[in-house]
Design a protein around this motif. Structure first.
Motif, PDB file in Angstrom:
ATOM      1  N   LEU A  38       0.816  -1.209   0.000  1.00 17.01           N
ATOM      2  CA  LEU A  38       0.000   0.000   0.000  1.00 17.01           C
ATOM      3  C   LEU A  38       0.853   1.264   0.000  1.00 17.01           C
ATOM      4  N   SER A  39       1.959   1.266   0.713  1.00 20.23           N
ATOM      5  CA  SER A  39       2.853   2.428   0.701  1.00 20.23           C
ATOM      6  C   SER A  39       3.361   2.697  -0.705  1.00 20.23           C
ATOM      7  N   ASP A  40       3.763   1.642  -1.385  1.00 24.55           N
ATOM      8  CA  ASP A  40       4.249   1.778  -2.755  1.00 24.55           C
ATOM      9  C   ASP A  40       3.148   2.294  -3.680  1.00 24.55           C
ATOM     10  N   LEU A  41       1.951   1.724  -3.548  1.00 24.57           N
ATOM     11  CA  LEU A  41       0.839   2.162  -4.400  1.00 24.57           C
ATOM     12  C   LEU A  41       0.447   3.611  -4.143  1.00 24.57           C
ATOM     13  N   LEU A  42       0.436   4.018  -2.897  1.00 21.66           N
ATOM     14  CA  LEU A  42       0.101   5.403  -2.584  1.00 21.66           C
ATOM     15  C   LEU A  42       1.149   6.371  -3.147  1.00 21.66           C
ATOM     16  N   GLN A  43       2.405   5.975  -3.082  1.00 21.32           N
ATOM     17  CA  GLN A  43       3.466   6.806  -3.648  1.00 21.32           C
ATOM     18  C   GLN A  43       3.326   6.903  -5.169  1.00 21.32           C
ATOM     19  N   ARG A  44       3.057   5.776  -5.819  1.00 22.15           N
ATOM     20  CA  ARG A  44       2.859   5.778  -7.278  1.00 22.15           C
ATOM     21  C   ARG A  44       1.636   6.608  -7.658  1.00 22.15           C
ATOM     22  N   ASP A  45       0.579   6.501  -6.855  1.00 25.47           N
ATOM     23  CA  ASP A  45      -0.626   7.272  -7.124  1.00 25.47           C
ATOM     24  C   ASP A  45      -0.338   8.767  -7.050  1.00 25.47           C
ATOM     25  N   SER A  53      -3.866  13.436 -16.373  1.00 19.38           N
ATOM     26  CA  SER A  53      -5.245  13.891 -16.180  1.00 19.38           C
ATOM     27  C   SER A  53      -6.048  12.804 -15.473  1.00 19.38           C
ATOM     28  N   ALA A  54      -7.231  13.167 -15.013  1.00 20.77           N
ATOM     29  CA  ALA A  54      -8.101  12.198 -14.334  1.00 20.77           C
ATOM     30  C   ALA A  54      -8.444  11.043 -15.265  1.00 20.77           C
ATOM     31  N   GLU A  55      -8.697  11.350 -16.545  1.00 18.04           N
ATOM     32  CA  GLU A  55      -9.036  10.300 -17.516  1.00 18.04           C
ATOM     33  C   GLU A  55      -7.851   9.370 -17.749  1.00 18.04           C
ATOM     34  N   GLU A  56      -6.652   9.939 -17.826  1.00 19.44           N
ATOM     35  CA  GLU A  56      -5.456   9.114 -18.016  1.00 19.44           C
ATOM     36  C   GLU A  56      -5.212   8.235 -16.791  1.00 19.44           C
ATOM     37  N   CYS A  57      -5.415   8.795 -15.608  1.00 18.46           N
ATOM     38  CA  CYS A  57      -5.251   8.014 -14.374  1.00 18.46           C
ATOM     39  C   CYS A  57      -6.223   6.839 -14.353  1.00 18.46           C
ATOM     40  N   GLN A  58      -7.480   7.104 -14.708  1.00 21.06           N
ATOM     41  CA  GLN A  58      -8.475   6.032 -14.702  1.00 21.06           C
ATOM     42  C   GLN A  58      -8.094   4.940 -15.697  1.00 21.06           C
ATOM     43  N   TYR A  61      -5.232   2.937 -14.280  1.00 21.52           N
ATOM     44  CA  TYR A  61      -5.682   2.051 -13.203  1.00 21.52           C
ATOM     45  C   TYR A  61      -6.467   0.860 -13.752  1.00 21.52           C
ATOM     46  N   LEU A  62      -7.310   1.096 -14.742  1.00 18.65           N
ATOM     47  CA  LEU A  62      -8.063  -0.019 -15.341  1.00 18.65           C
ATOM     48  C   LEU A  62      -7.128  -1.013 -16.018  1.00 18.65           C
ATOM     49  N   LEU A  63      -6.161  -0.506 -16.760  1.00 23.11           N
ATOM     50  CA  LEU A  63      -5.220  -1.401 -17.438  1.00 23.11           C
ATOM     51  C   LEU A  63      -4.345  -2.149 -16.434  1.00 23.11           C
ATOM     52  N   SER A  64      -3.928  -1.466 -15.388  1.00 20.10           N
ATOM     53  CA  SER A  64      -3.116  -2.118 -14.352  1.00 20.10           C
ATOM     54  C   SER A  64      -3.915  -3.210 -13.653  1.00 20.10           C
ATOM     55  N   THR A  65      -5.177  -2.925 -13.365  1.00 22.92           N
ATOM     56  CA  THR A  65      -6.041  -3.919 -12.717  1.00 22.92           C
ATOM     57  C   THR A  65      -6.251  -5.112 -13.629  1.00 22.92           C
ATOM     58  N   ALA A  66      -6.496  -4.841 -14.919  1.00 20.04           N
ATOM     59  CA  ALA A  66      -6.679  -5.938 -15.877  1.00 20.04           C
ATOM     60  C   ALA A  66      -5.433  -6.818 -15.926  1.00 20.04           C
TER      61      ALA A  66
END
Length: 109
Positions: A38-45, A53-58, A61-66
Motif C-alpha cells: 500500500l505504501s508503494d501504491l500510494l506513492q505511485r498514485d 489527467s483524471a481520464e489518463e489516471c483512470q 488504473y483499469l489497465l493495471s487492474t486488468a
C-alpha cells in the motif's frame, strides 16, 4: 477522496474479511507486506496524479487492474494444473473462466 496509509490498511483488512488471502507458510509478516504494497501504491498514485489527467489516471488504473487480474488468473490456473492429475483440472478451469464471462453480453471469452 484521499485516504492515508492507515485508512487504506483498514479498508484492505475489511475487503480481505470477505475473501481472505492465503499467505500459507511464507516467512514474511502479513501486515508488513500489506503496508509495503500500500505504501508503494500510494506513492505511485501521488506521482501519477501529479503528471496525468483524471481520464489518463483512470485508464492506467483499469489497465493495471486488468493486468493484475490476468496474472492472478494465470497463476491460479497453473496451480490447478499442478494439483490435479492430467486433464482433471479442466472442469475447475471452465468454472473459473465462467466467472469472468458473466460480464460479456454474448458469453464469448
Amino acid at each position: 477522496m484521499k485516504l492515508g496509509l492507515e485508512e487504506m490498511l483498514q479498508l484492505l483488512q475489511e475487503v480481505e474479511q470477505g475473501d481472505p488471502l492465503d499467505f500459507a507458510d511464507l516467512p514474511m509478516d502479513e501486515d508488513q507486506l500489506r503496508r509495503l504494497v500500500l505504501s508503494d501504491l500510494l506513492q505511485r498514485d501521488q506521482q501519477l496524479q501529479a503528471s496525468a489527467s483524471a481520464e489518463e489516471c483512470q485508464l492506467i488504473y483499469l489497465l493495471s487492474t486488468a493486468r493484475l487480474v490476468l496474472e492472478n488468473l494465470l497463476l491460479h490456473l497453473q496451480l490447478l494444473r499442478m494439483k490435479q492429475p492430467e486433464g482433471g483440472s479442466d472442469v475447475q478451469w471452465q468454472a473459473l473462466l465462467r466467472r469472468f464471462r458473466r460480464g460479456d453480453d454474448d458469453g464469448a471469452a
